[in-house]
Design an enzyme around this catalytic site. Structure first.
Site, PDB file in Angstrom:
ATOM      1  N   SER A 287       0.826  -1.200   0.000  1.00 42.83           N
ATOM      2  CA  SER A 287       0.000   0.000   0.000  1.00 42.83           C
ATOM      3  C   SER A 287       0.869   1.262   0.000  1.00 42.83           C
ATOM      4  CB  SER A 287      -0.971  -0.031   1.181  1.00 42.83           C
ATOM      5  OG  SER A 287      -1.953   0.956   1.041  1.00 42.83           O
ATOM      6  N   ASP A 310      -0.122  -4.286  -3.800  1.00 43.96           N
ATOM      7  CA  ASP A 310      -1.356  -3.484  -3.794  1.00 43.96           C
ATOM      8  C   ASP A 310      -1.056  -2.012  -3.528  1.00 43.96           C
ATOM      9  OD1 ASP A 310      -3.918  -4.080  -4.534  1.00 43.96           O
ATOM     10  OD2 ASP A 310      -4.674  -4.376  -2.512  1.00 43.96           O
ATOM     11  N   HIS A 365      -7.663  -5.695  -0.074  1.00 42.35           N
ATOM     12  CA  HIS A 365      -6.447  -4.949   0.264  1.00 42.35           C
ATOM     13  C   HIS A 365      -5.757  -5.523   1.494  1.00 42.35           C
ATOM     14  CE1 HIS A 365      -3.765  -1.613  -0.247  1.00 42.35           C
ATOM     15  NE2 HIS A 365      -4.091  -1.019   0.884  1.00 42.35           N
TER      16      HIS A 365
END
Length: 443
Positions: A287, A310, A365
């Protein structure tokens, strides 16, 4: 602000907190008995117990915390490394101490007192499957990975990934960032009355000197009306600098220089001398940590490749993209990505530099942090901590694809190339590229 990297999206604790304030469903239950309802909901629907999976590689794994420099400008990381086998090793707590529970509560804007009891009830007994301060195994030169956590996380929340990589023969340094993007972290300041100040509420974080007192730093929320990009761009640059400083410390340790750990520790850093292959270094993150990967690659060519899980591309200034010369592997979840984010990833495509992308079907996620293993099926899916795919299968695919990519671009003499097809999305649970349909007008 787009909600990204959140450890508990539509969080379990927030739901419990909101429920606890209502009378419906609770008036016939004793004060804390309703926790049992969530314990039942947190039971797993498969044979795997709710624990963080151990490494599958040939090496036993040890871990130790290292803080170099006691101020906020110092470096704080958790080392995962191949270790010597021992009987009944001590396993560290997954969440190091109660202040991290408070940080998660603040990050999610919920009551600290209530959330601490809930978090402790659900996760307080969780352990990391790595031997605490175990003796290093100096049998060979190990390649190095620097790992960067996501928004609202901290150094221990990606232990499943880090343990697996260490079990496969890597030294992994999971940095705890001090850019106010971690839900909580700490450093020390000097004071003049030794022995009178409180230290962290866990034994593993005590300083070597009684002349130091802890200072906690919590997640910094956006201020009303604040433009988000300047903050996030400043943070991603600081995060990259912190990763580079962590790597510099590993260079010092490998060269035999004396490196002082501010924390009390039984781990002997000198045993790692000349045991790192510092021609083979990768950077990895999830992330916001994925954005940190790209910033690191631009800033330091010692990183030979990057694995971005991600990735949240928003914090990055696109002007740096032409300066990224190393291979990048984007491993995405099926449910998190959107057109604008994928387009920014595609701007890093190159005709001559390998840039790969795969998507794991049925993932969300939070399929990358450890939370996905520690919540039951219905709560995990309700709170978007689990996708439709078994989290063990999902992370296994991610790890194997990562290892194959690292062998290819760090020129490792291993057998990870048996998983080469995964790099190109060749598996029933993978998509080559992305599941996001990008309009031709946007390309």
């Amino acid at each position: 602000m787009y909600s990204v990297g959140r450890l508990v999206q539509l969080t379990l604790v927030k739901k419990i907190y909101e429920w606890s304030k209502s009378t419906s469903g609770l008036k016939f239950m004793p004060k804390w008995n309703w926790l049992g309802v969530f314990a039942m909901g947190n039971s797993s629907g498969h044979n795997n117990t709710m624990t963080i999976p151990p490494g599958k590689g040939p090496h036993k794994v040890g871990c130790s915390d290292l803080m170099v420099g006691h101020t906020v400008h110092g470096t704080f990381l958790r080392l995962y490394y191949p270790c010597q086998a021992s009987e009944n090793p001590q396993l560290p707590d997954w969440v190091p101490c109660r202040e991290y529970f408070n940080g998660l509560a603040d990050f999610m804007k919920i009551n600290r007192a209530l959330s601490e009891r809930i978090f402790n009830y659900l996760f307080g007994a969780c352990k990391i499957p790595a031997a605490w301060n175990a003796s290093f195994k100096p049998d060979e030169k190990y390649p190095v990975i620097i790992f960067s956590h996501g928004l609202g996380a901290f150094r221990s929340l990606y232990s499943a990934i880090c343990v697996e990589l260490a079990s496969q023969g890597f030294i992994v340094a999971a940095v705890e960032h001090r850019d106010e993007s971690a839900s909580a972290t700490f450093y020390f300041r000097e004071h003049n009355e030794p022995g009178t100040k409180r230290h962290p509420s866990c034994d593993i974080a005590k300083p070597v000197s009684d002349n130091l007192e802890e200072v906690w730093m919590y997640y910094r929320s956006l201020k009303p009306g604040e433009n988000e990009f300047p903050l996030r761009n400043k943070q991603v640059k600081q995060r990259a600098d912190e990763c580079i400083r962590a790597l510099d410390i590993l260079f010092d340790i490998n060269s035999g220089k004396s490196v002082e750990n501010i924390l009390q520790s039984n781990f002997d850093l000198s045993t790692m001398e000349n045991s790192m292959d510092l021609c083979r270094i990768a950077v990895m993150g999830h992330s916001f940590g994925g954005a940190t990967v790209i910033e690191c690659l631009c800033k330091d060519v010692k990183f030979k490749c990057g694995v971005a899980l991600d990735t949240w591309m928003f914090p990055l200034d696109e002007e740096i993209f032409p300066g990224v010369k190393q291979p990048i592997f984007f491993i995405n979840s099926e449910k998190f990505q959107w057109i604008g984010n994928i387009i920014r990833m595609k701007k890093l495509d190159s005709a001559i530099i390998p840039r790969k992308m795969i998507t794991i079907k049925g993932t969300v996620h939070q399929s990358f942090p450890d939370f996905t293993f520690l919540t039951g099926n219905w709560i995990g899916r309700l709170m978007k901590l689990k996708g439709e795919i078994d989290p063990h299968i999902a992370l296994d695919l991610s790890n194997k694809a990562t290892l194959a990519f690292l062998q290819r671009h760090l020129t490792l003499d291993r057998d990870f190339n048996k998983w080469d097809p995964l790099i190109d999305g060749k598996d029933d649970n993978l998509i080559q590229g992305t599941n996001i349909v990008i309009p031709q007008s946007s390309i």
